[in-house]
Design an enzyme around this catalytic site. Structure first.
Site, short mmCIF file in Angstrom:
data_model
loop_
_atom_site.label_atom_id
_atom_site.label_comp_id
_atom_site.label_asym_id
_atom_site.label_seq_id
_atom_site.Cartn_x
_atom_site.Cartn_y
_atom_site.Cartn_z
N ASP A 94 -2.65 1.54 5.70
CA ASP A 94 -2.85 0.71 4.51
C ASP A 94 -1.59 1.01 3.74
OD1 ASP A 94 -3.60 -0.81 2.56
OD2 ASP A 94 -5.41 0.09 2.34
N HIS A 110 2.64 -3.69 0.21
CA HIS A 110 2.77 -2.64 -0.78
C HIS A 110 3.11 -1.42 -0.14
CE1 HIS A 110 -1.06 -0.94 0.05
NE2 HIS A 110 -1.67 -2.41 0.51
N GLU A 147 -0.23 -2.61 -5.67
CA GLU A 147 -1.19 -3.07 -5.06
C GLU A 147 -2.80 -2.41 -5.13
OE1 GLU A 147 -4.03 -5.24 -2.21
OE2 GLU A 147 -3.25 -2.86 -2.22
N GLU A 148 -2.76 -1.08 -5.01
CA GLU A 148 -3.89 -0.22 -5.09
C GLU A 148 -4.26 0.09 -6.54
OE1 GLU A 148 -5.35 -0.03 -2.33
OE2 GLU A 148 -4.15 0.25 -0.73
N HIS A 172 -7.76 4.36 3.55
CA HIS A 172 -8.45 5.10 2.19
C HIS A 172 -9.30 6.28 2.52
CE1 HIS A 172 -8.20 1.43 -0.54
NE2 HIS A 172 -7.14 1.44 0.25
N GLU A 209 -1.56 -6.51 5.71
CA GLU A 209 -2.76 -5.37 5.45
C GLU A 209 -3.21 -5.20 6.76
OE1 GLU A 209 -3.65 -3.85 2.88
OE2 GLU A 209 -2.79 -5.06 1.19
N ASP A 254 2.79 1.20 -2.35
CA ASP A 254 1.85 2.28 -2.97
C ASP A 254 0.59 2.71 -2.02
OD1 ASP A 254 0.77 -0.41 -3.47
OD2 ASP A 254 -0.31 0.24 -5.11
ZN LIG Z 1 -3.46 -2.37 1.27
#
Ligand SMILES: [Zn+2]
Length: 395
Positions: free
Chosen positions: A107, A74, A141-142, A368, A170, A76
């Site tokens: 990520d 992903h 995805e998030e 994150h 990932e 995003d």
């Molecule tokens: Zn991810």
């Protein structure tokens, strides 16, 4: 024609696109611009559903004679949080002390940047692939993950696409590159149990049904005994109660309802259906055991609502895929990665319905967080691991 062989340059380009879910932010266009010169046919399907934002996705394929490998992920990213507390701005891709800073660095724009570089280097070296490589990349995805990987897989399969194996990029390594390949994931289901009582005065409990007693009894039954001891491939199944609510501010009132929310992460001893049946059994047994008030003969009146769709447990058993990737890690950095099924769910849970899938990417420590960043050395090493994998898996 210059190919995108430099993972750091690829990553800087992607980080500078502010693609916080659901915004595309230019990230998929940037990826398209990298893949087209390498010969990929690129498509950009947009998916929609009532109540959720439209999402842009990307599917790119470079076709050759031989097996078909899918790289999935992903572009995003999660929000930056407090932008002022970042040492370097979150969408600038600044480098300090050998690390590149930016939201998505690990990520998982970093994983994409490395895989693009690996494929580009492979093409530069060999002219073409002994098979097909595709990129299946979502912008969701998030977020709610409704207009993303699930629909992209259905869409591609509907056009006749078939895959022999997939790598999800990932960040699977807890501390150092090469720590861990994920070869499966536990299943996950959430539910809410409601006990229906009867409201009344605390001084006259015989005229009421206190649902607090009922919910305590049912929660106890959810928590013990243990569901299993774990298997050779998986941790023990675990249920966590996430909330118990009555919401009654008055100390002289017996409330009418009590609820408890829970999530269970289950291993391959169970299926979503059998674990749900076990939970129903536990609750039914417990509900019949205890009375709500003195003299009451009926069982606890409860209902259960399952939240969302269950995530099914899976374990990849494609030895060649796992051994080739393990061998690539060993060849490049001399360490043997653990094969793990730990952690939360990922989009691999959807891909497993189409082909064997494993996950391997960067180190997840800063994902994150404020100051998400990646060591430039890790970008180069992961690119070399992916490159080696392409050689060996297609070879
Ligand atoms: Zn991810």
């Amino acid at each position: 024609m210059s190919l995108p062989t430099d993972p750091a340059a690829n990553l800087a380009t992607l980080i500078r696109c502010p693609s916080v879910t659901p915004a595309e932010g230019g990230a998929l266009s940037a990826l398209e611009d990298m893949l087209k010169p390498a010969g990929f046919a690129v498509e950009r399907p947009v998916f929609s559903e009532d109540g959720t934002p439209d999402i842009e996705n990307l599917y790119a394929r470079l076709s050759g004679n031989g097996p078909h490998l899918m790289f999935a992920g992903h572009t995003d990213v999660v929000p930056v949080g407090d932008a002022a507390s970042w040492t370097h701005p979150p969408f600038a891709a600044e480098i300090a002390n050998g690390e590149m800073y930016g939201r998505g660095a690990v990520d998982m724009k970093g994983g994409i940047a490395c895989f693009v570089a690996a494929v580009a280097r492979h093409i530069e070296k060999h002219g073409k692939l002994k098979g097909s490589v595709s990129f299946l990349i979502t912008g969701d995805e998030e977020g709610p993950a409704i207009n993303g990987t699930v629909k992209l897989l259905e869409w591609a399969a509907g056009k006749g696409e078939k895959w022999d194996a997939s790598i999800v990029g990932e960040p699977t390594n807890p501390e150092k590159l090469g720590d861990m390949i994920k070869i499966g994931r536990r299943g996950s289901i959430s539910g809410i149990v409601t006990v229906n009582g009867r409201q009344g005065h605390v001084a006259y409990p015989h005229l009421a049904d206190n649902p607090a007693r009922g919910i305590v009894t049912l929660v106890e039954a959810l928590l013990s005994p243990a569901f299993d001891k774990g298997t050779g491939d998986f941790q023990p199944t675990n249920l966590e109660v996430t909330s118990i609510d009555i919401g009654n501010p008055a100390t002289n009132v017996i409330a009418a309802k009590a609820t408890a929310a829970f999530n269970i992460r289950f291993n391959d001893t169970w299926t979503a259906e059998t674990v749900q049946a076990e939970i129903h059994n536990r609750l039914d047994r417990a509900a019949g055991r205890r009375k709500l008030r003195p003299g009451r003969k009926q069982p606890i009146d409860y209902e259960i609502v399952w939240r969302d769709r269950p995530s099914h447990v899976f374990l990849t058993r494609d030895d060649r895929l796992i051994e080739t990737l393990t061998g690539s890690v060993e060849a490049v950095i001399g360490r043997t990665p653990a094969l793990s099924t730990s952690g939360g769910t990922s989009d691999a849970r959807f891909i497993k319905d189409y082909c064997p899938v494993v996950e391997f990417g960067l180190v997840g420590q800063t994902m994150h967080m404020v100051d998400e960043r990646v060591a430039l050395a890790d970008l180069e090493t992961l690119t070399q691991i992916y490159e080696r994998f392409l050689e060996d898996w297609f070879g």
